[in-house]
Design an enzyme around this catalytic site. Sequence first.
Site, PDB file in Angstrom:
ATOM      1  N   GLU A  19       0.849  -1.572   0.188  1.00  0.00           N
ATOM      2  CA  GLU A  19      -0.063  -0.001  -0.065  1.00  0.00           C
ATOM      3  C   GLU A  19       0.786   1.099  -0.201  1.00  0.00           C
ATOM      4  O   GLU A  19       1.836   1.186   0.756  1.00  0.00           O
ATOM      5  CB  GLU A  19      -0.595   0.114   1.153  1.00  0.00           C
ATOM      6  CG  GLU A  19      -2.046  -0.897   1.332  1.00  0.00           C
ATOM      7  CD  GLU A  19      -2.960  -0.463   2.533  1.00  0.00           C
ATOM      8  OE1 GLU A  19      -2.855   0.560   3.196  1.00  0.00           O
ATOM      9  OE2 GLU A  19      -3.740  -1.257   2.948  1.00  0.00           O
ATOM     10  N   GLU A  61     -13.820   5.868  -0.600  1.00  0.00           N
ATOM     11  CA  GLU A  61     -14.711   4.947   0.249  1.00  0.00           C
ATOM     12  C   GLU A  61     -15.428   5.807   1.362  1.00  0.00           C
ATOM     13  O   GLU A  61     -14.638   5.975   2.347  1.00  0.00           O
ATOM     14  CB  GLU A  61     -13.940   3.648   0.749  1.00  0.00           C
ATOM     15  CG  GLU A  61     -13.237   2.978  -0.282  1.00  0.00           C
ATOM     16  CD  GLU A  61     -12.320   1.889   0.174  1.00  0.00           C
ATOM     17  OE1 GLU A  61     -12.698   1.081   0.791  1.00  0.00           O
ATOM     18  OE2 GLU A  61     -11.120   1.730  -0.170  1.00  0.00           O
ATOM     19  N   LYS A  78     -15.098   4.566   5.301  1.00  0.00           N
ATOM     20  CA  LYS A  78     -13.890   4.282   6.246  1.00  0.00           C
ATOM     21  C   LYS A  78     -13.793   5.794   7.037  1.00  0.00           C
ATOM     22  O   LYS A  78     -14.136   6.733   6.935  1.00  0.00           O
ATOM     23  CB  LYS A  78     -12.651   4.404   5.205  1.00  0.00           C
ATOM     24  CG  LYS A  78     -12.515   3.111   4.390  1.00  0.00           C
ATOM     25  CD  LYS A  78     -11.420   3.123   3.535  1.00  0.00           C
ATOM     26  CE  LYS A  78     -10.009   3.169   4.330  1.00  0.00           C
ATOM     27  NZ  LYS A  78      -9.808   2.058   5.077  1.00  0.00           N
ATOM     28  N   GLU A  85      -9.182   9.276   5.498  1.00  0.00           N
ATOM     29  CA  GLU A  85      -9.477   8.053   5.050  1.00  0.00           C
ATOM     30  C   GLU A  85     -10.433   7.809   4.056  1.00  0.00           C
ATOM     31  O   GLU A  85     -10.323   6.618   3.265  1.00  0.00           O
ATOM     32  CB  GLU A  85      -9.627   7.101   6.201  1.00  0.00           C
ATOM     33  CG  GLU A  85      -8.585   7.100   7.324  1.00  0.00           C
ATOM     34  CD  GLU A  85      -7.629   6.027   6.949  1.00  0.00           C
ATOM     35  OE1 GLU A  85      -7.664   5.172   5.984  1.00  0.00           O
ATOM     36  OE2 GLU A  85      -6.495   6.242   7.419  1.00  0.00           O
TER      37      GLU A  85
END
Length: 611
Positions: free
Chosen positions: A280, A354, A357, A365
């Site tokens: 990541e 998203e 999150k 996030e």
Amino acid sequence: MAPARLFVVVLGTALVLLPFSPADAGVVGVSYGRLGNDLPDTASVVKLLKKSGITSVRLYDANSKVLKALANTGITVMVMLPNDNLAAAAADPSSARRWVRRNVAAYYPATRIHGVAVGNEVFEEAKNLSGQLVPAMANVHDALVKLGLDEALKVSTPIAFTALQASWPPSAGRFRDDITGSVMKPMLDFLERTGSYLTVNAYPFFAYADEPDKISLDYALGNSNSAGVRDPVTGLVYHSLLDAQLDATYFAMEKLGTSSSGAQEHNSMARNGPRAYVSESGWPSAGRLKPGGRPRPRGGGRRCLEQAGDDAASVANAKAYNNYLINRVVSGDTGTPYRPDADMDVYVFALFNENQKGDGADDIEQHFGLFYPNQTKVYEFDFRGGALASWCVANASVGDAWLQAALEYACGHGADCGAIQPGAPCFEPDTKLAHASYAFNSFYQRNGRAKGACDFDGAAYVVYHEPAGEFSTSRHFSFPLSPCPSSMATSHHLMVSSCTGVCIDVGTCDPNVSWCVANAAVGDARLLAALNYACANGADCSAIQPGGACFEPDTVVAHASYAFNSYYQRKGRGSGTCDFTGTASVVYHAPSESTILSLLALLFSPAVPHY
């Protein structure tokens, strides 16, 4: 390893050999998370992946619908055994076998699963399971062996970068005391024995937000224009925080005996041991840091954390970092200062923004995505290694003598260095660094921004957003222009600014040259009307049609600048030929650079995409 190529530079009677040896190729993919209630269906996601040239994805589970949708697409996949299943897989080999049969073997090879991640950031998200991590990895691997899949699929586990107790300087890299002997040593032995790799979730963003008073933003973005940061032990110079994080990981691995001694030559291919890949990495385009978010690198005080993170989380910075990451891998520039011949697999985090999150819509996030849920890009990027702008700038840390040698090589092998001769438009500023940057970038652009065309044995490096400092628009826009790559050129008038990457029709090369640029402040509607007028009344606008050499960046302001300038040049730069009822302005090489900058500020302001 490919044979080294030699750049030969003649300095008086001295012969200098500049070796260049590219790293092996890596793979760049995306992390496909699904913590959102407004995300597109899996079939649409697969179409989006293929349309975008994304050839590898990392999942945070082994979702059946997703794996079926990815079948026969050629897209490679890393699946994950979630932390919730880790204890069972560690305690019972039959449980690991059932999981592998149901979630891997049932879809392979139609779905090109190439790896299994056992857990995710276990040391942070499930600390009580740390002792069971390696047994679970071993049982999953044994299950793959029994199914004859162990050669095609490797087992790893993504660790947070906080698994390192120390990371600066990189040579001091070491794992945390609480996991070194009990987990990391047996894990690395397992990875080495099975031919696998360590996966690390590395985020320069969080390191920068943690210590903004010690880390420069350019360094965190991989776009450092300073002399770099030197490791006092090895003498290696780092221009990228990601490189420093990776090398700290390599040094930490070596301290556990997984490879030959660090006393070897830095570029030795004799090192063995597991590789370190990036499972990541990414940068948020908006939002605020919230307490209790993802683990951050260990560092000093946190007094500036929230403000620095808020300031750094922007579309411009996310675009700069993720394009640096993507372009670096697709160009094959995957080595690090300590491991120059290493390959690098990277998963950009994340595919989508998203909305489930973090803690609310303003949490960073929720803003790591390359795409919005409606499948539009948050900013421009290209996984195919396309025509996103890049520049080649000089590395001040090598010293003037080495810069001079490399400069002479560039000028003698295709760079147009006429403009940096005394009295020429780009002679000022009269410094070795400025002249070398001009020559290196001319060589790089004339060679189509090819892999290896910007190195000069460490005297130069590629940057993927507009250079700052001595290479910035504020010092150089009025000077360096070099021809577009041959693949783009349609005539000798077609040039690309080595500072901005904007492709423009500059007319003849004249010391008194001036240009006509669009005024972004008037808005797209007025610019479009004026653009249409210019194209219909003498401007050559063929290059800004779809597929044309200057179609990208596909923005009204970029296309308008091209059309206005073409009209202006074709009308002999006559009085009144650059106005278009207030939608354009003339800029000059001379007499006043500050005048040029004030006019350009509108075009290249943070609110306007620039390449």
